[in-house]
Design a protein around this motif. Structure first.
Motif, PDB file in Angstrom:
ATOM      1  N   VAL A   1     -20.827  27.944  13.724  1.00 42.70           N
ATOM      2  CA  VAL A   1     -22.161  28.080  13.124  1.00 42.70           C
ATOM      3  C   VAL A   1     -23.248  27.864  14.176  1.00 42.70           C
ATOM      4  CG1 VAL A   1     -23.802  26.911  11.587  1.00 42.70           C
ATOM      5  CG2 VAL A   1     -21.526  27.534  10.767  1.00 42.70           C
ATOM      6  N   SER A   2     -24.221  28.767  14.196  1.00 37.49           N
ATOM      7  CA  SER A   2     -25.363  28.650  15.117  1.00 37.49           C
ATOM      8  C   SER A   2     -26.650  28.991  14.370  1.00 37.49           C
ATOM      9  CB  SER A   2     -25.202  29.594  16.312  1.00 37.49           C
ATOM     10  OG  SER A   2     -24.039  29.307  17.054  1.00 37.49           O
ATOM     11  N   PHE A   3     -27.682  28.212  14.608  1.00 36.48           N
ATOM     12  CA  PHE A   3     -29.015  28.529  14.091  1.00 36.48           C
ATOM     13  C   PHE A   3     -30.040  27.653  14.793  1.00 36.48           C
ATOM     14  CE2 PHE A   3     -27.246  25.355  11.146  1.00 36.48           C
ATOM     15  CZ  PHE A   3     -28.241  24.382  11.101  1.00 36.48           C
ATOM     16  N   THR A   4     -31.304  28.051  14.670  1.00 33.05           N
ATOM     17  CA  THR A   4     -32.405  27.327  15.290  1.00 33.05           C
ATOM     18  C   THR A   4     -33.475  27.057  14.249  1.00 33.05           C
ATOM     19  OG1 THR A   4     -31.993  28.379  17.425  1.00 33.05           O
ATOM     20  CG2 THR A   4     -34.170  27.386  17.107  1.00 33.05           C
ATOM     21  N   VAL A   5     -34.075  25.871  14.303  1.00 33.42           N
ATOM     22  CA  VAL A   5     -35.147  25.501  13.379  1.00 33.42           C
ATOM     23  C   VAL A   5     -36.421  25.246  14.185  1.00 33.42           C
ATOM     24  CG1 VAL A   5     -35.840  24.023  11.476  1.00 33.42           C
ATOM     25  CG2 VAL A   5     -33.404  24.339  11.974  1.00 33.42           C
TER      26      VAL A   5
ATOM     27  N   LEU B   1     -28.615  27.686   2.451  1.00 32.47           N
ATOM     28  CA  LEU B   1     -28.047  28.115   1.178  1.00 32.47           C
ATOM     29  C   LEU B   1     -26.573  28.460   1.329  1.00 32.47           C
ATOM     30  CD1 LEU B   1     -30.736  30.550  -0.312  1.00 32.47           C
ATOM     31  CD2 LEU B   1     -30.198  28.229  -1.080  1.00 32.47           C
ATOM     32  N   GLY B   2     -25.843  28.288   0.237  1.00 35.25           N
ATOM     33  CA  GLY B   2     -24.445  28.685   0.218  1.00 35.25           C
ATOM     34  C   GLY B   2     -23.792  28.238  -1.074  1.00 35.25           C
TER      35      GLY B   2
ATOM     36  N   LEU C   1     -40.381  26.920  -0.648  1.00 39.84           N
ATOM     37  CA  LEU C   1     -40.533  26.032   0.502  1.00 39.84           C
ATOM     38  C   LEU C   1     -40.215  26.662   1.852  1.00 39.84           C
ATOM     39  CD1 LEU C   1     -38.816  22.797  -0.883  1.00 39.84           C
ATOM     40  CD2 LEU C   1     -41.275  23.177  -0.619  1.00 39.84           C
ATOM     41  N   ALA C   2     -39.146  27.461   1.906  1.00 35.28           N
ATOM     42  CA  ALA C   2     -38.542  27.780   3.208  1.00 35.28           C
ATOM     43  C   ALA C   2     -39.329  28.807   4.014  1.00 35.28           C
ATOM     44  CB  ALA C   2     -37.113  28.258   3.013  1.00 35.28           C
ATOM     45  N   ASP C   3     -39.537  28.484   5.293  1.00 37.92           N
ATOM     46  CA  ASP C   3     -40.092  29.446   6.247  1.00 37.92           C
ATOM     47  C   ASP C   3     -38.983  30.347   6.793  1.00 37.92           C
ATOM     48  OD1 ASP C   3     -42.886  28.337   6.443  1.00 37.92           O
ATOM     49  OD2 ASP C   3     -41.752  26.580   7.070  1.00 37.92           O
ATOM     50  N   LYS C   4     -37.779  29.794   6.839  1.00 33.43           N
ATOM     51  CA  LYS C   4     -36.616  30.522   7.327  1.00 33.43           C
ATOM     52  C   LYS C   4     -35.429  30.109   6.472  1.00 33.43           C
ATOM     53  CE  LYS C   4     -33.758  31.161  11.507  1.00 33.43           C
ATOM     54  NZ  LYS C   4     -33.558  30.752  12.931  1.00 33.43           N
ATOM     55  N   ILE C   5     -34.493  31.042   6.272  1.00 33.10           N
ATOM     56  CA  ILE C   5     -33.344  30.784   5.411  1.00 33.10           C
ATOM     57  C   ILE C   5     -32.068  31.116   6.181  1.00 33.10           C
ATOM     58  CG2 ILE C   5     -32.169  31.422   3.257  1.00 33.10           C
ATOM     59  CD1 ILE C   5     -35.032  32.311   2.279  1.00 33.10           C
ATOM     60  N   VAL C   6     -31.075  30.227   6.079  1.00 28.94           N
ATOM     61  CA  VAL C   6     -29.746  30.482   6.630  1.00 28.94           C
ATOM     62  C   VAL C   6     -28.766  30.456   5.461  1.00 28.94           C
ATOM     63  CG1 VAL C   6     -27.888  29.590   8.081  1.00 28.94           C
ATOM     64  CG2 VAL C   6     -30.247  29.535   8.911  1.00 28.94           C
ATOM     65  N   ILE C   7     -28.003  31.531   5.297  1.00 30.93           N
ATOM     66  CA  ILE C   7     -27.011  31.609   4.219  1.00 30.93           C
ATOM     67  C   ILE C   7     -25.623  31.434   4.819  1.00 30.93           C
ATOM     68  CG2 ILE C   7     -26.018  33.042   2.393  1.00 30.93           C
ATOM     69  CD1 ILE C   7     -28.699  34.370   2.056  1.00 30.93           C
ATOM     70  N   VAL C   8     -24.899  30.454   4.263  1.00 33.49           N
ATOM     71  CA  VAL C   8     -23.561  30.109   4.749  1.00 33.49           C
ATOM     72  C   VAL C   8     -22.543  30.417   3.656  1.00 33.49           C
ATOM     73  CG1 VAL C   8     -22.088  28.259   5.635  1.00 33.49           C
ATOM     74  CG2 VAL C   8     -24.525  28.266   6.175  1.00 33.49           C
TER      75      VAL C   8
ATOM     76  N   HIS D   1     -18.060  30.392   3.225  1.00 35.12           N
ATOM     77  CA  HIS D   1     -16.749  30.157   3.839  1.00 35.12           C
ATOM     78  C   HIS D   1     -16.889  29.579   5.248  1.00 35.12           C
ATOM     79  CE1 HIS D   1     -14.789  32.115   0.484  1.00 35.12           C
ATOM     80  NE2 HIS D   1     -15.519  33.208   0.669  1.00 35.12           N
ATOM     81  N   GLY D   2     -17.891  28.694   5.428  1.00 36.15           N
ATOM     82  CA  GLY D   2     -18.063  28.009   6.695  1.00 36.15           C
ATOM     83  C   GLY D   2     -18.745  28.798   7.785  1.00 36.15           C
ATOM     84  N   LYS D   3     -19.167  30.044   7.478  1.00 34.06           N
ATOM     85  CA  LYS D   3     -19.806  30.887   8.482  1.00 34.06           C
ATOM     86  C   LYS D   3     -21.240  31.225   8.084  1.00 34.06           C
ATOM     87  CE  LYS D   3     -15.708  33.448  10.095  1.00 34.06           C
ATOM     88  NZ  LYS D   3     -15.903  33.309  11.557  1.00 34.06           N
ATOM     89  N   VAL D   4     -22.105  31.434   9.071  1.00 34.18           N
ATOM     90  CA  VAL D   4     -23.441  31.969   8.806  1.00 34.18           C
ATOM     91  C   VAL D   4     -23.289  33.469   8.592  1.00 34.18           C
ATOM     92  CG1 VAL D   4     -25.725  32.418   9.751  1.00 34.18           C
ATOM     93  CG2 VAL D   4     -24.653  30.196  10.123  1.00 34.18           C
ATOM     94  N   ILE D   5     -23.663  33.943   7.383  1.00 36.44           N
ATOM     95  CA  ILE D   5     -23.524  35.376   7.114  1.00 36.44           C
ATOM     96  C   ILE D   5     -24.876  36.096   7.200  1.00 36.44           C
ATOM     97  CG2 ILE D   5     -21.441  35.101   5.747  1.00 36.44           C
ATOM     98  CD1 ILE D   5     -23.152  35.376   3.234  1.00 36.44           C
ATOM     99  N   ALA D   6     -25.965  35.349   7.182  1.00 40.50           N
ATOM    100  CA  ALA D   6     -27.291  35.967   7.340  1.00 40.50           C
ATOM    101  C   ALA D   6     -28.316  34.881   7.588  1.00 40.50           C
ATOM    102  CB  ALA D   6     -27.685  36.764   6.099  1.00 40.50           C
TER     103      ALA D   6
END
Length: 312
Positions: A23-27, A36-37, A201-208, A210-215
């Motif tokens: 998993v990778s992402f930046t805030v 989300l997931g 609320l969210a400025d950015k959204i990460v959808i997870v 099965h343990g992976k970032v899908i979008a």
């Protein structure tokens, strides 16, 4: 602008089971990230690894430009955690609970008293500060949990399902408090089962899943990722003046249907030709009574990406 949090290649294995997979992402600093997931997707495991509550199998976590180590107490001073499970002492008053956690972060004397008062005020519990949490409603306990997490003025706040099972008034208190924190420059990582909260609320959204970032991206970017077409309904006064073939020639218009005074048009999201459509109608002296573009919500995006709801 320096990122508040950067997660790169974060992985967690329990034996042969991979709970979180690369998993990778930046805030960005001062922004709210909605995580989300579906249930069991790995959201809480990600938060527990990032905050050091759970040892990661591999990956890197960088907080405000500094790599997080396993015993990095300096960095941990910069964030607060609102866990999914309530964590407080029932035999202490609300004020004493917040003071205790402030003391754990090294606050003393006047600074501690002032910070406790500010934290309680943020979640609107000042007038209940002498009461014990076992007398509180579920919503008030959730708000106290937040006060305990922000008493030391963190730069980054992790909030794992902070509004589960509470009344609408307490939910609004919490959401408003989070918006005020962002206005003060605090970065927030927010997980929730409620799509409308993340949309608000969210400025950015990460959808997870099965343990992976899908979008990942803004709400608009996620909508564009899964939907290439939007339907527009235009109510007009003189449908006999409409030339359907003319409207179909506009770049981005995919389909035109005239039903009485209702003009139904399918348009490509990427080109967004609404202005050209309205101009074409005006040039034929057609009065536009209303324009309706049904909103594509985050729930629709989520279902398209995961094929299941958050509660599955």
């Amino acid at each position: 602008m320096q990122a508040a949090l950067t997660v790169k290649g974060l992985t967690k294995k329990f034996g042969t089971k991979v709970a979180v997979d690369d998993v990778s992402f930046t805030v960005p600093t001062g922004k709210i990230l909605g995580l989300l997931g579906p249930n069991g997707a790995g959201k809480s495991t990600i938060i527990n690894m990032v905050t050091g509550l759970l040892t990661k199998t591999s990956g890197e976590v960088t907080l405000f430009g500094t790599a997080m180590g396993p015993h990095d107490m300096g960095n941990r001073q910069r964030f607060g955690v609102v866990p999914q499970e309530l964590a407080m002492f029932d035999d202490l008053s609300a004020e004493e609970n917040v003071r205790y956690f402030g003391g754990l972060y090294g606050l003393r004397g006047a600074e501690l008293r002032q910070s406790v008062a500010q934290a309680l005020a943020t979640v609107e519990l000042t007038k209940h500060r002498k009461q014990r949490p076992k007398t509180f409603s579920g919503g008030m306990q959730r708000r106290l949990n937040i006060a305990m997490a922000i008493v030391h003025h963190p730069d980054l706040l992790f909030m794992d399902e902070p509004t589960v099972g509470i009344d609408p008034q307490s939910r609004n208190y919490i959401l408003t408090a989070i918006e005020e924190m962002r206005a003060r420059g605090i970065t927030v990582i927010y997980t929730s089962h409620y799509m409308e909260e993340v949309e608000r609320l969210a400025d950015k959204i990460v959808i997870v899943d099965h343990g992976k970032v899908i979008a990942s991206g803004t709400e608009e970017e996620l909508v564009n990722l899964v939907m290439d077409q939007r339907r527009v309904t235009i109510v007009i006064d003189q449908p006999e003046r409409v030339v359907v073939s003319e409207l179909q020639q506009i770049a981005g218009v995919q389909q035109v249907t005239l039903n009485g005074v209702n003009l139904h048009i399918a348009v490509a999201i990427a080109s967004n030709p609404l202005n050209q459509i309205l101009m074409a109608l005006i040039q034929r002296d057609i009065v536009v009574a209303s324009v309706d573009q049904p909103r594509i919500d985050l729930e629709t995006v989520f279902l398209n990406l995961t094929g299941r709801t958050l509660r599955d």
